[in-house]
Design an enzyme around this catalytic site. Sequence first.
Site, mmCIF file in Angstrom:
data_model
loop_
_atom_site.group_PDB
_atom_site.id
_atom_site.type_symbol
_atom_site.label_atom_id
_atom_site.label_comp_id
_atom_site.label_asym_id
_atom_site.label_seq_id
_atom_site.Cartn_x
_atom_site.Cartn_y
_atom_site.Cartn_z
ATOM 1 N N ASP A 165 -3.776 -0.099 7.406
ATOM 2 C CA ASP A 165 -4.470 1.059 6.832
ATOM 3 C C ASP A 165 -4.892 0.778 5.396
ATOM 4 O O ASP A 165 -6.034 1.014 5.010
ATOM 5 C CB ASP A 165 -3.582 2.315 6.907
ATOM 6 C CG ASP A 165 -2.171 2.096 6.342
ATOM 7 O OD1 ASP A 165 -1.843 0.969 5.915
ATOM 8 O OD2 ASP A 165 -1.383 3.062 6.335
ATOM 9 N N ASP B 40 -2.107 -2.462 -0.751
ATOM 10 C CA ASP B 40 -1.730 -1.925 -2.063
ATOM 11 C C ASP B 40 -1.194 -3.089 -2.903
ATOM 12 O O ASP B 40 -1.978 -3.886 -3.419
ATOM 13 C CB ASP B 40 -0.705 -0.810 -1.815
ATOM 14 C CG ASP B 40 -0.317 -0.046 -3.056
ATOM 15 O OD1 ASP B 40 -1.087 -0.043 -4.017
ATOM 16 O OD2 ASP B 40 0.765 0.566 -3.072
#
Length: 201
Positions: free
Chosen positions: A115, A118
């Site tokens: 998804d 980071d």
Amino acid sequence: MPSQRKRSAVRFRPGNRPGESTRVLISRARVRQRVRQMAREIRRDFPQDTLHLVGVLKGSVLFLADLARELGGEVSFDFLSVSSYGKGTNSTGEVKLIKDLDVSIEGRTVLVVEDILDTGLTLKYLLRLFEERKPKHLRVVVLLDKSERRISDVRADYTGFTIPNEFVVGYGLDFDERYRNLADVCILQFAQTARKQLAVP
Ligand code: IMP
């Protein structure tokens, strides 16, 4: 003419708990369009292969489902689960495998579907794990990239959107298991009191 302050306040909608509000960062229409483009790019690179999609639970589920339907040709999928953020919005930095894949990836064309990228610690861990298992090709597909936050030297082969350093929810992404069902990718904002309770920076 509303002031700048009023206009930006209007864009935030109340979240599903007191002190939380959301603002659309990427609309469902833009997501749909970009997923379609990414699928075309991937198929162009691997026109004949069976594409084995490996989804990282649970955030990638909606993205993987949409991507799979756009890919065409032969596609299979599998899922694994690694430790995630828990209640806060900052990564602990420690990655643990909670659920492994069901089938071997040896000799397959594998697309790791994430998804969001980071710090990159999760992906770094997964790539090391998967490379040992001798896939034919190993590629990474991410919907969102918060490139400013990167700690590990990893990059995706296919990226949907590069986004600013904000905590986002929706289209599979959660905060404390909530908001995954929002159709748009939204910024989650906390009121000052809620921030203190959650120790959000
Ligand atoms: P990384 O290991 O720091 O790259 O983190 C990857 C995982 O952290 C993602 O798969 C998400 O589950 C979670 N994550 C990172 N940023 C966000 C965010 O803004 N919203 C929701 N989850 C996030």
